[in-house]
Design an enzyme around this catalytic site. Structure first.
Site, PDB file in Angstrom:
ATOM      1  CE  LYS A  52      -1.137   2.501   3.565  1.00  0.00           C
ATOM      2  NZ  LYS A  52      -1.580   2.787   4.714  1.00  0.00           N
ATOM      3  CB  CYS A  56     -18.448   3.178   4.689  1.00  0.00           C
ATOM      4  SG  CYS A  56     -18.860   1.724   4.525  1.00  0.00           S
ATOM      5  CB  CYS A  91     -26.257   2.340   6.519  1.00  0.00           C
ATOM      6  SG  CYS A  91     -25.367   1.107   6.795  1.00  0.00           S
ATOM      7  CB  CYS A 140     -24.776   5.969   3.263  1.00  0.00           C
ATOM      8  SG  CYS A 140     -23.756   5.235   1.568  1.00  0.00           S
ATOM      9  CB  CYS A 144     -24.720  -0.310   0.117  1.00  0.00           C
ATOM     10  SG  CYS A 144     -23.512  -1.247   1.254  1.00  0.00           S
TER      11      CYS A 144
END
Length: 268
Positions: free
Chosen positions: A176, A246, A253, A256, A262
């Site tokens: 990463k 998230c 949620c 969102c 989702c």
């Protein structure tokens, strides 16, 4: 998408052309060579474009911790390019399992001492530990920073490597960090940088064909279908989205825009 004008350097075309990232050759070539239609991916997630547009909308204000104190805000943009690249790599090493706020503060303290390859090599371990504390696993990071900095001095003339393969061989540098270093320090997209946020969110959205257990597994799965022109911004988008909406535990949620599309929304 972001522009990394300050971090990039003029391209040394001969040298860059000779660089081959092992997993670059398998995908993306068609689009880059200007052929009319790249090969269609065998699989892509349902609703992913709409989900991505919603996340871009939710991230429009750029007001997550990563935006204000992420790696791209930690280095001295007025420093010589070689010093700047070293600071990018160091901030990435410090950021592992550490909140952006803590990494940013540690980098500020380091920069006040003059953050260069030579200044770190001249600093004793106790002082370095005192400056970077309380970043996660700070004792290990003192050791890795010293070892990596010595390698950079001996093998790379004080600069950082310009390939993922060489970067991941440095102590304390994982995939990463290597992909983010390529992106930020060298202005080159070598692959998708997958951290805990990207790993968690792409599994929740089912952007991976089957559930993945490790970030590297997630990176390979994402690169298999995600259009290459999105690789640069996906880390920044999802990290901020993971910091604000998230969340790892009790995701928000109800706030969102993807709550109706989702796969994970109903379970939380």
């Amino acid at each position: 998408s972001r522009v990394h004008s300050t971090a990039g350097i003029p391209r040394r075309s001969r040298r860059r052309k000779s660089i081959a990232i092992a997993y670059e050759s398998a995908q993306g070539d068609g689009a880059e060579q200007g052929t009319s239609e790249p090969q269609r991916p065998r699989w892509e997630p349902r609703d992913w474009r709409q989900q991505l547009e919603h996340i871009q909308e939710m991230r429009r204000n750029r007001d997550a911790p990563v935006d204000e104190m992420g790696v791209e805000k930690c280095y001295d943009s007025s420093a010589p390019p070689q010093v700047m690249r070293y600071q990018v790599l160091l901030s990435l090493m410090l950021s592992s399992q550490t909140k952006d706020q803590v990494t940013s503060a540690a980098m500020l303290r380091l920069r006040q001492h003059g953050l260069t390859v030579d200044s770190i090599l001249q600093m004793d371990d106790a002082m370095l530990g005192q400056i970077i504390y309380p970043v996660g696993f700070w004792r290990n990071k003192v050791k890795y920073i010293k070892q990596t900095t010595a390698i950079l001095k001996q093998k790379y003339g004080g600069d950082i490597p310009r390939t993922v393969e060489e970067l991941v061989q440095l102590p304390g540098v994982g995939p990463k960090m290597a992909h983010l270093a390529m992106n930020i320090a060298w202005d080159s997209v070598s692959g998708i940088a997958v951290d805990t946020h990207v790993h968690r969110i792409t599994n929740r959205l089912k952007w991976v064909k089957k559930e993945t257990r490790y970030p590297e597994e997630t990176r390979v799965a994402l690169e298999d279908w995600l259009p290459r022109d999105l690789w640069r911004e996906i880390n920044w988008l999802l990290v901020g989205f993971g910091q604000q909406t998230c969340l790892p535990v009790n995701p928000r949620c109800n706030e969102c825009l993807n709550q109706d599309i989702c796969p994970a929304a109903k379970r939380h």
